[in-house]
Design a protein around this motif. Structure first.
Motif, mmCIF file in Angstrom:
data_model
loop_
_atom_site.group_PDB
_atom_site.id
_atom_site.type_symbol
_atom_site.label_atom_id
_atom_site.label_comp_id
_atom_site.label_asym_id
_atom_site.label_seq_id
_atom_site.Cartn_x
_atom_site.Cartn_y
_atom_site.Cartn_z
ATOM 1 N N LYS A 159 41.027 15.922 -106.371
ATOM 2 C CA LYS A 159 41.872 14.788 -105.996
ATOM 3 C C LYS A 159 41.997 13.792 -107.151
ATOM 4 O O LYS A 159 43.049 13.207 -107.377
ATOM 5 C CB LYS A 159 41.298 14.085 -104.766
ATOM 6 N N LYS A 160 40.881 13.613 -107.908
ATOM 7 C CA LYS A 160 40.886 12.672 -109.010
ATOM 8 C C LYS A 160 41.918 13.071 -110.061
ATOM 9 O O LYS A 160 42.633 12.233 -110.607
ATOM 10 C CB LYS A 160 39.489 12.634 -109.640
ATOM 11 N N TYR A 161 42.001 14.372 -110.349
ATOM 12 C CA TYR A 161 42.911 14.831 -111.392
ATOM 13 C C TYR A 161 44.350 14.977 -110.923
ATOM 14 O O TYR A 161 45.281 14.769 -111.684
ATOM 15 C CB TYR A 161 42.427 16.161 -111.977
ATOM 16 N N THR A 162 44.544 15.387 -109.675
ATOM 17 C CA THR A 162 45.908 15.706 -109.253
ATOM 18 C C THR A 162 46.546 14.608 -108.408
ATOM 19 O O THR A 162 47.750 14.620 -108.208
ATOM 20 C CB THR A 162 45.928 16.999 -108.423
ATOM 21 N N ASP A 163 45.717 13.684 -107.896
ATOM 22 C CA ASP A 163 46.208 12.638 -107.004
ATOM 23 C C ASP A 163 46.961 13.246 -105.813
ATOM 24 O O ASP A 163 47.991 12.733 -105.391
ATOM 25 C CB ASP A 163 47.096 11.655 -107.781
ATOM 26 N N CYS A 164 46.451 14.374 -105.329
ATOM 27 C CA CYS A 164 47.066 15.008 -104.172
ATOM 28 C C CYS A 164 46.278 14.655 -102.922
ATOM 29 O O CYS A 164 45.088 14.351 -102.994
ATOM 30 C CB CYS A 164 47.037 16.530 -104.317
#
Lengths: 230, 240
Positions: A159-164
């Motif tokens: 989630k941190k990297y993709t903001d999904c």
């Protein structure tokens, strides 16, 4: 461990999941890796279907609509009905189809499982809802723990990297929503985790993969949760 | 025809208690929950396991345990003369005895009302296909993560040319005196399948059974190795 392997004969351990015992001897019943926890020996399976347990959060797919209930597929050997009173909505008899139709994905919780493995699910809890937008993918239920990571570390990393937006159901279904390229990056990452679930150094490799695919960590945008709730 | 010569050497050059070469590979089919491919001498067998899943038709469900539905099938091209496709008396019988063998080892109580499908496809046949099929299916079941008390392995023994021999070849099966396929559960040592075609004296039977069980043990080691190899890279292999 291979089914039938003797794990322990000292009598100092309790038989945990994936094992059975004859007298003092504990044997593996499934193919998997041996794990010891608080004096209990268990086998962590490498494969297998989802076995529903009360309280599990799962992603179900509606298969049938009845006058006062829905049938959902929760990726288990058993179909799971959900009664109209187990939803956050007030539903009149016969109006179920106005709320959920076949092929709709729902975030639900296993209400109970009886000894005949009759399962019921519920949506009557905060955050349980109909999933709108995004994509649902399926992975082997045995690999769910690795996608979540210790205390949710792996999913937090993704989630941190993709903001999904990502939700991992215990039944091996994962819902992802966000920007389209990032959804694809998330899905590719999950596939990587699934393929290499039992190798060591997984977190480092996943982080490297995410850096390559998704770039630098994103600043979290405002929670989209509210928008998603119906 | 001399099935075994005076020196005790069989037609294919084997000793009386020597098996044919066996090769097993686990996890060969991606759509199946578990699968295995096995070569046993000239036999080529593919096994696929699906489930546990909801038992269909509903009347076949058992409220207390899962049902094991095995389907043994020989491909039309598996034998010299074309085999008429579809189930026949022989394959129905083999499907039944294999299902019953597996019901003894699978912890079916864990999945009430479900069914476990075991598909065994004989691609090429050369005597001993039921043992080969059972051995492959056991690996496929373990690969599918189905809980079992132990792995089943199977091997045949018999009598040909007046000698008790292990693992009958094609000519020995067709022209020999007796065939004795045996399957055992490795953990308990229980015999889960035993059939006999032909005549054996009590003494010959005892020796044939001893040979067959020894054969099963040999096969078991190969099954274990195949399962280990399937997940070798998962045990930290590659980077230790």
């Amino acid at each position: 461990m291979i089914p039938g392997d003797k794990i322990d004969d000292s009598g100092r351990y309790k038989a945990g999941p994936g094992t059975y015992f004859i007298g003092r001897d504990i044997f593996a019943s499934r193919l998997g890796l041996l794990a010891e926890r608080n004096g209990t020996l268990g086998v962590i399976p490498l494969s297998g279907v989802y076995n529903p347990r009360p309280g599990d959060l799962v992603i179900g797919i509606v298969t049938e609509v009845g006058p006062s209930n829905w049938m959902t597929d929760i990726n288990a050997p058993y179909p799971a009905p959900m009664h109209s009173s187990e939803t956050p909505w007030k539903i009149e008899f016969g109006e179920t189809a106005e709320y959920l139709r076949p092929k709709d994905a729902i975030l639900c919780k296993i209400l109970f499982v009886d000894e005949n493995k009759k399962v019921q699910v519920t949506m009557k809890e905060p955050n349980l809802r109909k999933l709108q937008g995004g994509q649902v993918i399926e992975i082997s239920p045995a690999k769910v723990a690795r996608v979540i990571g210790k205390n949710g570390s792996m999913s937090a990393l993704i989630k941190k990297y993709t903001d999904c937006w990502m939700f991992v159901g215990q039944n091996g279904r994962i819902w992802v929503n966000g920007d389209l390229p990032m959804i694809q990056a998330t899905i590719d990452t999950i596939r990587l985790i699934e393929a290499e679930a039992h190798k060591s150094g997984l977190t480092e490799r996943v982080e490297a993969f995410l850096k390559e695919r998704a770039g630098a960590p994103k600043v979290p945008t405002t929670p989209r949760m509210e928008a998603e709730v119906q | 025809m001399e099935l075994i010569n005076k020196k005790g050497v069989r037609m294919d050059g084997r000793k009386p208690d020597q098996m044919r070469d066996v090769r097993i590979e686990a996890g060969v089919l991606h759509r199946a929950d578990g699968s295995a491919y096995l070569e046993w001498g000239g036999n080529k067998v593919l096994a696929a396991v699906y489930g546990p899943r909801e038992a269909i038709p509903r009347h076949s469900q058992d409220a207390t345990k899962a049902v094991v539905k095995c389907r043994y099938n020989m491909a039309a091209f598996s034998v010299d003369d074309r085999k008429r496709p579809g189930p026949d008396r022989r394959s129905q019988e083999i499907s039944k005895v294999i299902s019953e063998a597996f019901e003894n080892v699978i912890l079916t109580e864990e999945f009430p009302r479900a069914q476990i499908d075991v598909n065994i496809e004989i691609l090429e046949a050369e005597a001993g296909t039921r043992c080969a099929g059972l051995t492959a299916a056991a690996v496929a079941l373990a690969d599918a993560g189905i809980p079992m008390t132990g792995l089943i392995s199977a091997c045949a023994a018999g009598k040909a040319g007046g000698h008790v021999i292990l693992d009958l070849g094609k000519a020995e099966d067709n022209y020999g005196e007796a065939d004795l396929p045996v399957a055992i559960n490795h953990q308990t040592g229980e015999v889960v399948l035993l059939q006999m075609d032909g005549d054996l004296s009590q003494k010959e039977f005892d020796q044939a059974l001893e040979y067959a069980i020894r054969g099963c043990k040999e096969v078991h080691e190969l099954q274990k190795a195949a399962l280990m190899k399937r997940y070798a890279s998962h045990n930290g292999g590659g980077e230790a």
